[in-house]
Scaffold this active site. Structure first.
Site, PDB file in Angstrom:
ATOM      1  N   SER A 197       0.940  -1.127  -0.123  1.00  0.00           N
ATOM      2  CA  SER A 197       0.006   0.024  -0.127  1.00  0.00           C
ATOM      3  C   SER A 197       0.761   1.163  -0.008  1.00  0.00           C
ATOM      4  O   SER A 197       1.697   1.605  -0.986  1.00  0.00           O
ATOM      5  CB  SER A 197      -0.951  -0.069   1.269  1.00  0.00           C
ATOM      6  OG  SER A 197      -1.818   0.782   1.135  1.00  0.00           O
ATOM      7  N   GLU A 320      -9.029  -4.428  -4.261  1.00  0.00           N
ATOM      8  CA  GLU A 320      -8.496  -3.894  -3.180  1.00  0.00           C
ATOM      9  C   GLU A 320      -9.513  -3.263  -2.179  1.00  0.00           C
ATOM     10  O   GLU A 320      -9.419  -3.568  -0.986  1.00  0.00           O
ATOM     11  CB  GLU A 320      -7.496  -2.779  -3.906  1.00  0.00           C
ATOM     12  CG  GLU A 320      -6.345  -3.237  -4.430  1.00  0.00           C
ATOM     13  CD  GLU A 320      -5.149  -3.616  -3.784  1.00  0.00           C
ATOM     14  OE1 GLU A 320      -5.032  -3.628  -2.678  1.00  0.00           O
ATOM     15  OE2 GLU A 320      -4.220  -4.253  -4.453  1.00  0.00           O
ATOM     16  N   HIS A 412      -7.825  -5.552  -0.199  1.00  0.00           N
ATOM     17  CA  HIS A 412      -6.770  -4.837   0.019  1.00  0.00           C
ATOM     18  C   HIS A 412      -5.990  -5.478   1.280  1.00  0.00           C
ATOM     19  O   HIS A 412      -6.685  -6.014   2.297  1.00  0.00           O
ATOM     20  CB  HIS A 412      -6.735  -3.349   0.532  1.00  0.00           C
ATOM     21  CG  HIS A 412      -5.817  -2.539   0.471  1.00  0.00           C
ATOM     22  ND1 HIS A 412      -5.018  -2.384  -0.353  1.00  0.00           N
ATOM     23  CD2 HIS A 412      -5.238  -1.637   1.405  1.00  0.00           C
ATOM     24  CE1 HIS A 412      -4.083  -1.378  -0.173  1.00  0.00           C
ATOM     25  NE2 HIS A 412      -3.968  -0.851   1.008  1.00  0.00           N
TER      26      HIS A 412
END
Length: 494
Positions: A197, A320, A412
């Site tokens: 991320s 995600e 995610h």
């Protein structure tokens, strides 16, 4: 974590002094691993150093205990991630954690992984039990996790202060690795930087920085989110925060504001409730184009050949941000899909092509399509653009398709526990990957990471040699492991 009061201690000597860690397992055993926690690589960023570039830590006498995680820049629980990332109180937040199977063995020359945590550049912690390098140590890789300044203190524009202080923290930590990792059995000439991320964005940012090239030798970016904040946007946010605090946007004024007040002002000023704005404008706090460390957008630097000698692996999960729409399925099903997609800038023939390329999401309903589009706009198109910007530079691409999470899709962070092979962690696993995550997928994912860190090359065809090709982790059994057009679903957006 091991009870350090009864564990066998391990020692290593850094350039600033000796440190005492502890063994997990019997020293010399095949899977034994030593942990050195909270080693400072710079002075505590407080007082006059709060908005300064990181300053080298002073040497110490005797042996310094490195038995507990050091302070983190994260305060409290921001609640922004499914990864367990605890906050540790204290001021000395610029510290590293080192996990090694060969402490004190300067001749071991093992490959090194340096992990930069995510959290949107305003949250996250290097003290996560998932970032423990035990599994990498088992596979003869020394592992380092890095703490750095977050939010406005780390990345905000402050008149009279150096820009990109968080980025400077990454560089200082990597310099510490270059100077000290031999003492922990690592090879400073074989350093791979990786992150997820914002951490994935961090390593891509470093890859595009000419001034950082000597500090690492390979890059793995999981769901990388670069910021490349423009000077104008950085100044606007700074002024907004200063105005809410009733102060001028100067270093002296910001230094006089206590930590809690500054964090609250930062939250209020950077809160993005309109998802379309986040998709269009990106993150407002993060690495900024400053004309010094970061002279242009990362993609432009990569296209110009910066970092072309470094092997790169990058990828994203299939969905995600689908979890951001969890619980809204029934509500969204009654709103015309065209209207929903139009609010995110997708209309006409391009919308029809996109829906045709993402039939699996369409079959799961409007919320799934919206989540997929947000994912593609924020993460997956960036994977393709980065790979294309690299040209002939050695680049490998993957997709993470494992949908065993409680959200029913590859959300995610879902790849992180597989990458670290920490499915046996006592914290947080079922909430993200479900009650029965496949061990074979962890072996494949972690094994691919180890091979890249060790050899400087991935185990599947390179995008740079076969454009479009990518490995699919955790897909349906009927799908090939290597897809000749792994990111076909985002082509209509490019």
């Amino acid at each position: 974590m091991t009870d350090t009061t009864t564990a066998v201690h391990a020692e290593a000597v850094t350039t600033k002094g000796a440190v005492r860690g502890f063994w997990r397992g019997d020293p010399g055993a095949a899977e034994a691993s030593a942990a050195f926690l909270g080693i400072p690589f710079a002075k505590a960023p407080v007082g006059a150093l709060r908005f300064a570039a990181p300053e080298p830590v002073d040497p110490w006498e005797g042996v310094r205990d490195a038995l507990e995680y050091g302070a983190t820049a994260q305060r409290g629980d921001p609640g922004v991630t499914l990864i367990p990332e605890p906050s540790v109180p204290g001021e000395s937040t610029l510290n590293v954690n080192v996990f090694t199977p060969a402490p004190g063995d300067a001749d071991a020359a093992l490959p090194v992984l340096v992990w930069i945590h995510g959290g949107g550049y305003f949250a996250g912690s290097p003290a996560s039990p998932w970032y423990d390098g035990r599994a990498f140590n088992r596979d003869r890789v020394v592992t380092v996790s890095v703490g750095y300044r977050l939010g406005f203190v780390g990345f905000g524009h402050v008149e009279g202060a150096p820009e990109n202080r968080g980025v400077r923290d990454w560089i200082a930590a990597l310099e510490w690795v270059q100077e000290n990792i031999r003492a922990f059995g690592g090879d400073p000439g074989r350093v791979t930087i990786a992150g997820q991320s914002a951490g994935g964005g961090a390593v891509l940012t470093l890859l595009g920085m000419p001034k950082a090239q000597h500090l690492f030798h390979g890059v793995w970016a999981l769901s990388g989110a670069t910021a490349d904040v423009t000077p104008e946007r950085a100044r606007t946010l700074s002024a907004k925060i200063a105005n809410s605090l009733g102060i001028p946007p100067t270093r002296a004024a910001f230094e006089a504001v206590d930590e809690d007040r500054l964090i609250e002002a930062q939250k209020a000023a950077s809160d993005v409730r309109d998802m379309s704005a986040l998709v269009e404008e990106g993150l407002g706090l993060g690495p900024a184009i400053d004309g010094d460390l970061i002279v242009r957008p990362t993609s432009d630097s990569l296209r110009a050949g910066v970092g072309a000698d470094k092997p790169l692996v990058l990828g994203a999960t299939d969905d995600e941000f689908s979890m951001a729409l969890a619980g809204q399925e029934k509500k969204l099903r009654w709103i015309p899909l065209g209207l929903l997609l139009g609010k995110l800038g997708l209309a006409g023939p391009r919308r029809r092509r996109y829906l045709a390329a993402n039939r699996d999401a369409v079959a799961r309903g409007h919320a799934a399509v919206l989540g997929r589009l947000i994912t593609d706009r924020m993460f997956k198109t960036a994977v393709v653009r980065t790979a294309e910007a690299r040209g002939d530079a050695p680049t490998w691409v993957y997709r993470y398709a494992y949908a065993g999470s409680p959200f029913g899709s590859a959300v995610h962070c879902i790849d992180v526990p597989f990458w670290f092979d920490c499915l046996d962690s006592e914290v947080g696993i079922p909430a993200l990957v479900g009650p029965n995550p496949p061990r074979a997928l962890a072996e494949a994912t972690h094994g691919a990471a180890v091979a890249f860190i060790r050899d400087g090359a991935a185990e599947w065809p390179a995008w740079s040699e076969r454009p479009g090709a990518g490995r699919v982790f955790g897909g349906a059994a009927s799908r090939p492991d290597v897809d000749p057009d792994a990111y076909a679903g985002v082509r209509p957006l490019l």
